[in-house]
Design an enzyme around this catalytic site. Structure first.
Site, PDB file in Angstrom:
ATOM      1  N   GLU A  10       0.821  -1.214   0.000  1.00 56.24           N
ATOM      2  CA  GLU A  10       0.000   0.000   0.000  1.00 56.24           C
ATOM      3  C   GLU A  10       0.852   1.259   0.000  1.00 56.24           C
ATOM      4  OE1 GLU A  10      -0.627   2.198   2.768  1.00 56.24           O
ATOM      5  OE2 GLU A  10       0.804   1.242   4.100  1.00 56.24           O
ATOM      6  N   HIS A 308      -3.633  -2.914   3.181  1.00 50.43           N
ATOM      7  CA  HIS A 308      -2.912  -2.557   4.410  1.00 50.43           C
ATOM      8  C   HIS A 308      -2.523  -3.814   5.173  1.00 50.43           C
ATOM      9  CE1 HIS A 308      -4.689   1.444   3.674  1.00 50.43           C
ATOM     10  NE2 HIS A 308      -3.710   1.894   4.429  1.00 50.43           N
TER      11      HIS A 308
END
Length: 340
Positions: A10, A308
């Protein structure tokens, strides 16, 4: 020294916060390049600087590159320590994101700590404060980590000024199997606004009730002003405590977004997690991975493993002797953490 590319996965602030926390816990020097390379404004923003400096204070780390918009940093940790600390983001940067960085470090410290963080308590692109209090801290309590959280004042974009104190008693996290369902749990929640009309909180609450459908729920509202909050803002957070886990969902008030939209989004998200029988919501799954790794074991199911979370899995394996097994179970993602 561990050298990591901050553009991996990410490629944002969570990678920075988690990396320095793990470096402090493992006692391993870190060099991080391409910091937040995938963001519109790459490099360290004020809240990321605050998080890194906070973790550095907890272990007397020697650092370089801690400047606004810096795209490279080094972090050489010393020994962990407890005590009293105060960290000011200096803007409406998120208090909860700074706490995400320091809490696992405080749990591993040799003595209790009391930490005050000043900044934005309920701001966009970060967990609302009540989500941290009612979901993450409740999960940590089940793992044997006692955290007391006191809200002295709420703060919002753009001024910040909110103030939160946490007191942490160190403990190695217990292994926690979170495969069970919370679908029979009763939903609770809180909608608040500060220096805004009461009907905004009430409309968030009513829309959440509608989205939850027939699920039993109790959602209260509060209107803050004066010494209780700086600036205008608000949020709605819902949670459901089951026998083995806690699910949650939240939304922060935004200018131009209707209160009904926020309440409905939170209610729809939690209702979907409950209907699916997930043990953790996607946000808690992101945040709990570090603690499960410190416990050297645990498992959970979730509806979605976010980018994430996948980045956190990669990152944790660089510092701690654990392995992760990710698979499918009844339409859910199943994650298991084991020592290696």
């Amino acid at each position: 020294m561990i050298e990591l590319d901050g553009s991996f996965g990410e490629g944002g602030g969570q990678l920075v916060r988690t990396a320095v926390a793990l470096a402090a816990i493992a006692g391993v020097p870190l060099r991080l390049i391409n910091v937040r390379a995938k963001r519109d404004k790459p490099g360290l923003a004020p809240q990321h600087l605050a998080a890194v400096r906070a973790v550095a204070s907890l272990c007397a780390a020697e650092c370089s590159g801690l400047e606004l918009r810096s795209r490279e940093l080094t972090f050489t940790p010393g020994a962990l320590r407890g005590g009293e600390f105060r960290f000011d983001v200096g803007t409406a940067g998120s208090v909860t994101l700074v706490l995400q960085a320091v809490l696992p470090v405080l749990a591993c410290a040799p003595a209790p700590s009391r930490v005050t963080v000043v900044g934005g308590t309920d701001v966009r692109a970060a967990p609302p404060l009540d989500y941290l209090r009612q979901v993450l801290l409740a999960l940590l309590a089940r793992m044997g980590i006692a955290v007391r959280c006191e809200v002295r004042r709420r703060g919002y974009f753009p001024r910040g000024g909110g103030e939160v104190e946490v007191a942490v008693t160190p403990a190695r996290p217990r292994e926690l199997p979170l495969a069970g369902s919370t679908r029979t749990a009763r939903v609770a929640g809180h909608a608040h606004v500060a220096n805004l009309p009461a009907h905004i909180a009430e409309r968030m609450r009513d829309a959440a009730f509608t989205a939850l459908g027939e699920l039993p729920a109790s959602i209260d509202t509060s209107i803050l002003g004066g010494a209780d909050a700086i600036g205008q803002g608000g949020a709605i957070v819902l949670w459901a405590h089951g026998e083995s886990s806690v699910l949650g969902a939240g939304r922060v008030a935004e200018r131009g977004v209707r209160a009904e939209t926020l309440g409905a989004a939170a209610g729809t998200e939690l209702a979907a997690d409950l209907a699916a029988g997930a043990a953790l919501d996607a946000h808690a799954a992101d945040q709990l991975l570090v603690y499960l790794a410190l416990a050297r074991g645990g498992r959970f199911t979730t509806r979605e493993l976010t980018s994430h979370a996948r980045t956190a899995i990669w990152l944790i394996k660089q510092f701690l002797p654990v392995r992760f097994e990710v698979g499918e179970a009844g339409g859910l993602v199943r994650v298991e953490v084991r020592a290696r």
